[in-house]
Design an enzyme around this catalytic site. Sequence first.
Site, PDB file in Angstrom:
ATOM      1  N   THR A  27       0.872  -1.181   0.000  1.00 20.96           N
ATOM      2  CA  THR A  27       0.000   0.000   0.000  1.00 20.96           C
ATOM      3  C   THR A  27       0.905   1.226   0.000  1.00 20.96           C
ATOM      4  O   THR A  27       2.108   1.119   0.192  1.00 20.96           O
ATOM      5  CB  THR A  27      -0.869   0.045   1.269  1.00 20.96           C
ATOM      6  OG1 THR A  27       0.003   0.109   2.402  1.00 20.96           O
ATOM      7  CG2 THR A  27      -1.762  -1.165   1.407  1.00 20.96           C
ATOM      8  N   ALA A  60       3.409  -1.238   4.984  1.00 15.86           N
ATOM      9  CA  ALA A  60       2.738  -0.064   5.544  1.00 15.86           C
ATOM     10  C   ALA A  60       3.754   1.075   5.577  1.00 15.86           C
ATOM     11  O   ALA A  60       4.831   0.925   6.158  1.00 15.86           O
ATOM     12  CB  ALA A  60       2.223  -0.384   6.949  1.00 15.86           C
ATOM     13  N   VAL A  86       7.677  -2.447   7.159  1.00 21.90           N
ATOM     14  CA  VAL A  86       7.681  -0.985   7.209  1.00 21.90           C
ATOM     15  C   VAL A  86       8.278  -0.431   5.914  1.00 21.90           C
ATOM     16  O   VAL A  86       9.408  -0.744   5.550  1.00 21.90           O
ATOM     17  CB  VAL A  86       8.463  -0.474   8.443  1.00 21.90           C
ATOM     18  CG1 VAL A  86       8.482   1.051   8.465  1.00 21.90           C
ATOM     19  CG2 VAL A  86       7.847  -1.020   9.729  1.00 21.90           C
ATOM     20  N   LYS A  87       7.473   0.386   5.244  1.00 24.22           N
ATOM     21  CA  LYS A  87       7.887   0.933   3.952  1.00 24.22           C
ATOM     22  C   LYS A  87       8.521   2.304   4.203  1.00 24.22           C
ATOM     23  O   LYS A  87       7.905   3.187   4.811  1.00 24.22           O
ATOM     24  CB  LYS A  87       6.637   1.065   3.070  1.00 24.22           C
ATOM     25  CG  LYS A  87       6.902   0.947   1.606  1.00 24.22           C
ATOM     26  CD  LYS A  87       5.572   0.861   0.876  1.00 24.22           C
ATOM     27  CE  LYS A  87       5.764   0.742  -0.601  1.00 24.22           C
ATOM     28  NZ  LYS A  87       4.495   0.856  -1.316  1.00 24.22           N
ATOM     29  N   VAL A  88       9.734   2.453   3.717  1.00 25.96           N
ATOM     30  CA  VAL A  88      10.547   3.636   4.027  1.00 25.96           C
ATOM     31  C   VAL A  88      11.035   4.246   2.703  1.00 25.96           C
ATOM     32  O   VAL A  88      11.509   3.514   1.832  1.00 25.96           O
ATOM     33  CB  VAL A  88      11.767   3.218   4.889  1.00 25.96           C
ATOM     34  CG1 VAL A  88      12.649   4.408   5.207  1.00 25.96           C
ATOM     35  CG2 VAL A  88      11.317   2.519   6.168  1.00 25.96           C
TER      36      VAL A  88
END
Length: 217
Positions: A27, A60, A86-88
């Site tokens: 997402t 996310a 965790v999307k960074v």
Amino acid sequence: MKFFIDTANLDHIREANDLGILDGVTTNPSLMAKEGIKGHDNIIQRYVDICNIVNGDVSAEVIATDLKGMIKEGEALAALHPNIVVKVPMIKEGIKAIRYFTDNGIKTNCTLVFSAGQAILAAKAGATYVSPFIGRLDDNSVDGVDLIEQIVHIYRMYDFQTQVLAASIRHTMHIVKCAEAGADVVTCPLDAILGLLNHPLTDIGLAKFLADYSKTK
Ligand code: G3P
């Protein structure tokens, strides 16, 4: 090759999951906005809902762009469910955040990657996934699939464990080309996944089998 769906739409996620071929979900804030989701609590609830549907990694994205903020948000996201990744973003502070998350056992997806150099940095920081955006490169007259091939080649040469997650996939042929290029994961809209089913000769062949079967009754 793993199949992720790139959406925050629960109906699309359920439909892909029901096919039995879904390995995860990605997402981003644009996909959340597209679903009309507003407010922090509702965004968090959507992540939880997605994790309750799909048994696989769910990316996310953090919104903060400073290290402290990214760590705070990322730790809160990771605490939601064991499958959260965790999307960074691929920025200097993002690389530091990925190193921190890697050292603390939190999975990461380095997003907004458009070059092999960026992908090398993400792998050095220990990212679980790197997300080159192939459609957006194509939009700029640069072959996105070529970048997938280049990153796969580099990662294999140095045995980097970071998985190449081809993102910004726009259509079915992108999936096939990314498979040929050796992508570990493709994240796609539902239409692009369903497009893999299509061949007119299949439809013609099935119609003929059914017609001929009726002659045998
Ligand atoms: O996976 C990243 C994706 O959501 C971006 O896609 O079509 O906005 O370039 P697009």
